[in-house]
Design a protein around this motif. Structure first.
Motif, PDB file in Angstrom:
ATOM      1  N   ILE A   1      58.923  32.957  45.965  1.00  0.00           N
ATOM      2  CA  ILE A   1      58.178  33.130  47.211  1.00  0.00           C
ATOM      3  C   ILE A   1      56.945  32.241  47.136  1.00  0.00           C
ATOM      4  CG2 ILE A   1      56.884  34.790  48.613  1.00  0.00           C
ATOM      5  CD1 ILE A   1      58.888  36.884  47.662  1.00  0.00           C
ATOM      6  N   TYR A   2      56.781  31.398  48.158  1.00  0.00           N
ATOM      7  CA  TYR A   2      55.646  30.492  48.138  1.00  0.00           C
ATOM      8  C   TYR A   2      54.958  30.507  49.501  1.00  0.00           C
ATOM      9  CZ  TYR A   2      58.623  27.114  50.607  1.00  0.00           C
ATOM     10  OH  TYR A   2      59.433  26.493  51.531  1.00  0.00           O
TER      11      TYR A   2
ATOM     12  N   LYS B   1      51.484  36.793  50.582  1.00  0.00           N
ATOM     13  CA  LYS B   1      52.458  36.942  49.482  1.00  0.00           C
ATOM     14  C   LYS B   1      52.189  38.180  48.626  1.00  0.00           C
ATOM     15  CE  LYS B   1      51.308  32.927  47.789  1.00  0.00           C
ATOM     16  NZ  LYS B   1      50.162  32.674  48.692  1.00  0.00           N
TER      17      LYS B   1
ATOM     18  N   ASP C   1      53.638  38.246  40.496  1.00  0.00           N
ATOM     19  CA  ASP C   1      52.671  37.564  41.356  1.00  0.00           C
ATOM     20  C   ASP C   1      51.974  36.479  40.543  1.00  0.00           C
ATOM     21  OD1 ASP C   1      51.132  36.920  43.505  1.00  0.00           O
ATOM     22  OD2 ASP C   1      50.347  38.947  43.837  1.00  0.00           O
TER      23      ASP C   1
ATOM     24  N   VAL D   1      56.313  35.087  42.989  1.00  0.00           N
ATOM     25  CA  VAL D   1      55.375  34.369  43.851  1.00  0.00           C
ATOM     26  C   VAL D   1      54.765  33.240  43.037  1.00  0.00           C
ATOM     27  CG1 VAL D   1      53.127  34.514  44.993  1.00  0.00           C
ATOM     28  CG2 VAL D   1      54.810  36.319  45.330  1.00  0.00           C
TER      29      VAL D   1
ATOM     30  N   GLU E   1      59.460  30.894  52.111  1.00  0.00           N
ATOM     31  CA  GLU E   1      58.053  30.629  52.406  1.00  0.00           C
ATOM     32  C   GLU E   1      57.477  31.755  53.274  1.00  0.00           C
ATOM     33  OE1 GLU E   1      55.207  27.154  54.351  1.00  0.00           O
ATOM     34  OE2 GLU E   1      57.247  27.387  55.091  1.00  0.00           O
ATOM     35  N   ILE E   2      56.288  32.211  52.907  1.00  0.00           N
ATOM     36  CA  ILE E   2      55.549  33.148  53.762  1.00  0.00           C
ATOM     37  C   ILE E   2      54.478  32.322  54.471  1.00  0.00           C
ATOM     38  CG2 ILE E   2      54.120  35.238  53.853  1.00  0.00           C
ATOM     39  CD1 ILE E   2      57.022  35.745  52.959  1.00  0.00           C
TER      40      ILE E   2
END
Ligand SMILES: Nc1ncnc2c1ncn2[C@@H]1O[C@H](COP(=O)(O)OP(=O)(O)OP(=O)(O)O)[C@@H](O)[C@H]1O
Ligand SMILES: [Mg+2]
Length: 227
Positions: free
Chosen positions: A35-36, A43, A166, A198, A213-214
């Motif tokens: 997750i980026y 995130k 994270d 993340v 992607e967030i």
């Protein structure tokens, strides 16, 4: 897809501000996902909701077919203890306990685990991460990268079903980053855990088959490809 985690229109508000807005996402059992997204995109907020450390303002989150957003505080605590391994962006180690004591704390608190066999396992992983020689030190006597790896060992100690990481390599050089991601990958393959990482680091993200992607609290680009 054999879904493990389903987020349906999830929003999280802090005052008037939406940290997450109408986010829907499905993650399969045994999936490994990077997750980026830019700083402040949401995130960590997403990971906190998945880990049962916070609740969505609206929307639903289902894990193992159960709506965790409807859980009582007690059930949410059980979910955290039984199913989740959380590697925090900012390390939360207890300052008065040594590295090893911090790592074994979840096992000791739960009371359902054979602490000595967990310790044996952890010693092997600690060696792989190059922190076996600092396990008797207090966090204040460790470097940031060493604390991060102790944090990782604590998160994996009970073989969680979902491993939420994270920025697990945020304080590490590229060589140690690779060792950490290799270990997270190996452990989630061995235990069948769902792995969410993340990261701001492109070389870490590129190791993952699926990348999400967030963007401004919602879903941005999603890439799934063979490695
Ligand atoms: N407890 C809180 N109270 C108020 N606002 C918050 C809180 N937690 C997060 N926010 C806000 O929500 C937004 C998303 O925060 P979050 O920590 O999820 O970002 P992030 O994507 O993890 O950023 P970074 O890459 O810098 O770690 C930010 O604008 C942040 O200021
Ligand atoms: Mg964050």
């Amino acid at each position: 897809m054999n879904e493990m985690i389903i987020l349906n229109n999830v929003s999280k508000k802090f005052g008037d501000f939406y940290a997450l807005k109408d986010l829907s996402l499905e993650i399969g059992k045994h999936e490994k996902v990077a997750i980026y997204g830019s700083s402040g995109s949401g995130k960590s907020t997403l990971l906190y909701l998945l880990g049962g450390l916070d609740r969505p303002t609206t929307g639903s989150i289902s894990c193992f077919g159960e709506s965790i957003d409807l859980y009582s505080d007690h059930d949410l605590a059980l979910y955290r203890n039984n199913s989740i391994g959380f590697i925090f962006q900012f390390h939360f180690l207890l300052g008065t306990l040594t590295g090893l004591e911090n790592i074994l704390l979840p096992a000791q608190i739960s009371g359902h685990h054979d602490v000595s066999s967990i310790k044996k396992n952890i010693m092997n992983y600690a060696q792989e991460l190059g922190v076996d020689n600092i396990l008797n030190k207090l966090p204040s006597e460790m470097s940031g990268g060493q604390q991060q790896r102790i944090n990782i060992l604590r998160a994996i100690s009970l073989k969680p079903n979902i491993l939420l990481c994270d920025e697990p390599t945020g304080n590490l050089d590229s060589n140690n980053s690779k060792i950490v991601i290799d270990l997270l990958d190996k452990i989630s393959t061995e235990t069948g855990a769902t792995l969410l990482v993340v990261t701001h680091d492109k070389s870490v993200a590129s190791r993952f088959h699926r990348r999400v992607e967030i963007l401004d609290g919602g879903l941005g680009n999603q890439v799934t490809n063979s490695l």
